[in-house]
Every structure is written in C-alpha cells, then in structure tokens.
Design a protein around this motif. Structure first.
Motif, PDB file in Angstrom:
ATOM      1  N   ALA A  58       0.816  -1.514   0.695  1.00 56.82           N
ATOM      2  CA  ALA A  58      -0.222   0.189   0.160  1.00 56.82           C
ATOM      3  C   ALA A  58       0.825   1.455   0.220  1.00 56.82           C
ATOM      4  O   ALA A  58       0.200   2.034  -0.382  1.00 56.82           O
ATOM      5  N   TYR A  59       1.925   0.983   0.522  1.00 57.72           N
ATOM      6  CA  TYR A  59       2.672   2.448   0.323  1.00 57.72           C
ATOM      7  C   TYR A  59       4.103   1.879  -0.756  1.00 57.72           C
ATOM      8  O   TYR A  59       4.854   2.677  -0.431  1.00 57.72           O
ATOM      9  N   GLY A  60       3.974   1.027  -1.620  1.00 63.18           N
ATOM     10  CA  GLY A  60       5.172   1.294  -2.383  1.00 63.18           C
ATOM     11  C   GLY A  60       6.470   0.606  -2.588  1.00 63.18           C
ATOM     12  O   GLY A  60       7.159  -0.392  -3.171  1.00 63.18           O
ATOM     13  N   ALA A  98       6.122   1.496   9.775  1.00 62.00           N
ATOM     14  CA  ALA A  98       5.411   0.494   9.476  1.00 62.00           C
ATOM     15  C   ALA A  98       4.568  -0.153  10.063  1.00 62.00           C
ATOM     16  O   ALA A  98       3.227  -0.663   9.665  1.00 62.00           O
ATOM     17  N   ASP A 103      -0.712   7.202  10.033  1.00 61.30           N
ATOM     18  CA  ASP A 103      -0.812   7.462   8.414  1.00 61.30           C
ATOM     19  C   ASP A 103       0.156   8.009   7.861  1.00 61.30           C
ATOM     20  O   ASP A 103       0.408   8.369   7.031  1.00 61.30           O
ATOM     21  N   LYS A 106       3.444   7.308   7.734  1.00 57.81           N
ATOM     22  CA  LYS A 106       3.762   6.503   6.819  1.00 57.81           C
ATOM     23  C   LYS A 106       3.455   6.562   5.293  1.00 57.81           C
ATOM     24  O   LYS A 106       3.850   6.622   4.177  1.00 57.81           O
ATOM     25  N   GLN A 107       2.351   7.285   5.496  1.00 58.52           N
ATOM     26  CA  GLN A 107       2.110   8.116   3.924  1.00 58.52           C
ATOM     27  C   GLN A 107       3.510   9.038   3.648  1.00 58.52           C
ATOM     28  O   GLN A 107       3.709   9.205   2.663  1.00 58.52           O
ATOM     29  N   HIS A 108       4.065   9.591   4.554  1.00 60.90           N
ATOM     30  CA  HIS A 108       5.444  10.697   3.949  1.00 60.90           C
ATOM     31  C   HIS A 108       6.849   9.450   3.927  1.00 60.90           C
ATOM     32  O   HIS A 108       7.845  10.106   3.286  1.00 60.90           O
ATOM     33  N   TRP A 109       6.993   8.658   4.788  1.00 55.27           N
ATOM     34  CA  TRP A 109       7.855   8.341   4.871  1.00 55.27           C
ATOM     35  C   TRP A 109       8.399   6.847   3.972  1.00 55.27           C
ATOM     36  O   TRP A 109       8.981   6.259   2.916  1.00 55.27           O
ATOM     37  N   LEU A 110       7.165   5.818   4.335  1.00 55.49           N
ATOM     38  CA  LEU A 110       7.440   4.468   3.643  1.00 55.49           C
ATOM     39  C   LEU A 110       7.546   4.400   1.725  1.00 55.49           C
ATOM     40  O   LEU A 110       8.495   3.885   1.489  1.00 55.49           O
ATOM     41  N   PRO A 111       6.755   5.310   1.247  1.00 58.88           N
ATOM     42  CA  PRO A 111       6.861   5.379  -0.319  1.00 58.88           C
ATOM     43  C   PRO A 111       8.303   5.772  -0.599  1.00 58.88           C
ATOM     44  O   PRO A 111       8.969   4.846  -1.306  1.00 58.88           O
ATOM     45  N   SER A 112       9.121   7.006   0.253  1.00 59.66           N
ATOM     46  CA  SER A 112      10.628   7.262   0.249  1.00 59.66           C
ATOM     47  C   SER A 112      11.703   6.505   0.505  1.00 59.66           C
ATOM     48  O   SER A 112      12.502   5.974   0.409  1.00 59.66           O
TER      49      SER A 112
END
Length: 385
Positions: A58-60, A98, A103, A106-112
C-alpha cells in the motif's frame, strides 16, 4: 517449519546476485576511496524494488518480509557490494514506522524508504550506556504540544546523508515517574541536532557519527507509535537489525570464501592446485559449512519474525547474529590465509575484510551479550548483573 527456499526466493537471489555482480567489490572500493555513498547501486536497487521488498504494498513496497530483505542484503554482500544502510533504513526504521507509525508518518516516509529516494538512520547507542538500553540518558520532555529532545548518541551510521534519524529516547511515565523508551523522528536539519564523524580505521562507505541533541524541538507528531508501548516498539526494530546483520555477515563470508576457492583451484605449487591439499581444502569446507548453518538460523529467525512471533524471533535472531558473526570472521581469516601474501594486497580485495568482518561480532550487540541472553532467557541460568 520448512527451511528450503521457494522458487520465488531462488529467483530473487538470482536477480539480486546479477545486480550485485554488475557493481562488485571494485565498485565499492572505489566508492570508499572517493569518500562517498554507493548511490548508483542504492538507486538502481530502489528502482528494482529491492530496498523496500519488506514494506507494505500500500506504500510502494513489495509486501514481503525480513526474509526477502535478508536475501537482498546477503546476495549483494556475496557479490562484494553490500549496502549497510539496508540494515538501518528499510529493516529497522521502515519496519517500526510500518508497524507503529501514524497514517501520516506512513504516507510521508514509507514510499520514499521503499524506493530509496529517502533514507533514515537509527540512533540508539550512547557513550555511557553500551549494550544496556536501560541506561539510555537521551530524554524527551513535553513543552506545550512539542517535545524537547536532549542527549548524545555514538556509532550511528549514515547520518550525513540520511534525511532523518529515528532516535531512541526516554520519557517520564506520569504514573510511576520511571523513564520509558520512546522513538522520535528527527529531521537532519533540525535546530540543535548536530553530528560529528568518528575517525574509524574501518574502511566502509557508510561513516560513523557521534550525535548531539541540544533541546531539539520536535512537533507532537515526531513521536512514533504509542508513548506507553515502550520496549515492544523498540524490539520490533532490533530483531530485524540482528537478522539483517547476520545477512550482512553471511554475504561477506561467502564473498571471501568464493575468492579463496577460486584461488585454490588455480594456484599451482609443485604442479598441483593448492586446493587439492587437505590442509587448504578442509578449512575452506568447514567455513562453508558454518556459513550454511548460520544461514539456516537466519532463515528461521526471519520466518518467525515475519509470522509475528516476536518472542521466538528474538531468540533466533540473536543466535543467527552470533553464528553469522563467528562464521564470517573464520571465513575471511581462512580466505586471507589461503591466498598468503596475495590475501593482503589491494588487487584481491580481502585484507580490508579482516577489519570489516569483526563488525558482526561487535554490532549491534556484542557476542558476549548474546551469550548472556541465551544463558538467561533460553537456559534459565541466573544473571551476574
């Protein structure tokens, strides 16, 4: 519990090995000599999805676990180009965020973190605390809606290029007055947050730093997870750290062993390859066996962790880290000895591993503390401290 790898795991190993060999030991040595981060390899590994294979889809991320991430690090190490920050950024910090982050975090850090465009360091070790996390003196106190963080950390990897550091501090429990561990995300450019390089004889791309936090003001949302969760959140990151350290050591040992085996096949003395002599062959075979045994324990630890068995994973992760550290040192030592004088030349690239291999014996926790853990927790023997 099955200990054989799936076809998917075998394919992942092969793919990562191909990537690692395209860079190899010479690439990493050049990066170290130039005093920079192995950005090219890090970036490509991120684009291929290897850096975030353990993070949620969900976060890349790849939606897999520490089992798969340990394969990535081991194979890069076996190719001569390990990425130490894999232990820190996706394995420790990514896992903690994670599992326990908000939320927004998670949105700010996990994808990058997953694609490698951002990295995060991890700060727990202190000058006077050593392996005793109960003596951590970095403290966080409330100031209105904010937090003020004060303390020192040492031997923190990659702070110079990390976008933030996940800092282990302690806050006061309002009910008991006792200090409890908490985790805070500290941006690299935060006021009062400074780092100083530690002069190491270890040749590595990732440098070590001493951190100073002088009333670093952080917003309320810098706290990761529940203020009262304490050690639960901390060990959610420390078990993967031990598993990944084992992967790092096994990969390094495999690389050294492969160079020694290649040399022993080709080096002729008295018209016979030196590998035909049991005095050379048997120690190399023993090194291979010990690396394979360590890998089995690492796989057990990773699968227990991925299955949600934190207690079982804790014991296995410590054992894996211990076994891998010992096996790595022995493999490197035997590899250098097999090459003789050539083992100390830059051409063959093994001499620097004599120092590097000791890292897994020392960090993130010494082998003696692991023996303490096993003697107390597993065998039920009394403590001496």
């Amino acid at each position: 519990m099955t200990t054989t790898e799936t076809a998917e795991h075998a394919a992942l190993r092969a793919a990562v090995s191909t990537l690692g060999k395209r860079y190899g030991r010479e690439y990493l040595q050049r990066v170290v000599a130039e005093g920079r981060h192995p950005q090219e390899l890090w970036t490509e590994a991120g684009k291929l999805g290897y850096l975030g294979v353990n993070l949620p889809e969900a976060y890349g991320g790849g939606g897999e676990g520490i089992t798969e991430l340990s394969i990535v690090l081991e194979e890069l190490g076996a190719a001569g180009s390990p990425l130490l920050m894999l232990v820190v950024s996706p394995a420790i910090c990514g896992t903690v965020i994670a599992r326990f982050g908000t939320d927004a975090q998670k949105q700010h850090w996990l994808p990058s973190l997953a694609d490698g465009t951002r990295t995060m360091a991890f700060g727990i070790t202190e000058p006077d605390a050593g392996s005793n996390s109960h003596r951590i003196t970095t403290t966080a106190r409330r100031d209105g809606e904010d937090w003020l963080l004060t303390g020192r950390k040492v031997f923190i990897s990659g702070v110079d290029f990390a976008d933030a550091t996940l800092i282990v501090g302690r806050t006061e429990d309002a009910r008991t007055g006792r200090l409890k561990p908490c985790l805070f995300i500290v941006p690299r450019d935060a006021d009062g947050f400074t780092h100083r390089p530690i002069d190491m004889e270890l040749n590595a791309a990732e440098k070590q730093f001493e951190l100073t936090l002088d009333d670093v003001r952080l917003p309320a949302d810098a706290l990761v997870g529940d203020e009262d969760a304490g050690l639960l959140q901390l060990f959610a990151g420390l078990n993967p750290e031990r598993i990944m350290t084992a992967a790092f050591a096994i990969g390094m040992g495999r690389y050294a062993l492969s160079r020694a085996v290649e040399y022993a096949r080709e080096r002729n003395v008295w018209n016979t390859p030196i590998g035909a002599h049991q005095a050379i062959a048997h120690p190399l075979a023993q090194a291979h066996i010990e690396l394979e045994l360590a890998r089995l324990m690492m796989q057990k630890a990773a699968r227990l962790y991925d299955a949600g068995d934190d207690a079982g994973a804790g014991e296995a992760a410590n054992m894996a880290k211990y076994a891998a550290g010992e096996a790595c040192v022995k493999a490197v030592d035997q590899a250098v000895h097999t090459l003789g004088g050539n083992g100390l030349t830059r051409e063959f690239g093994l001499a620097s591993l004599i120092t590097a291999s000791r890292v897994a014996r020392i960090a993130p926790v010494s082998r003696e503390m692991i023996l303490n853990y096993v003697s107390h927790q597993t065998l039920g023997l009394p403590k001496s401290y």
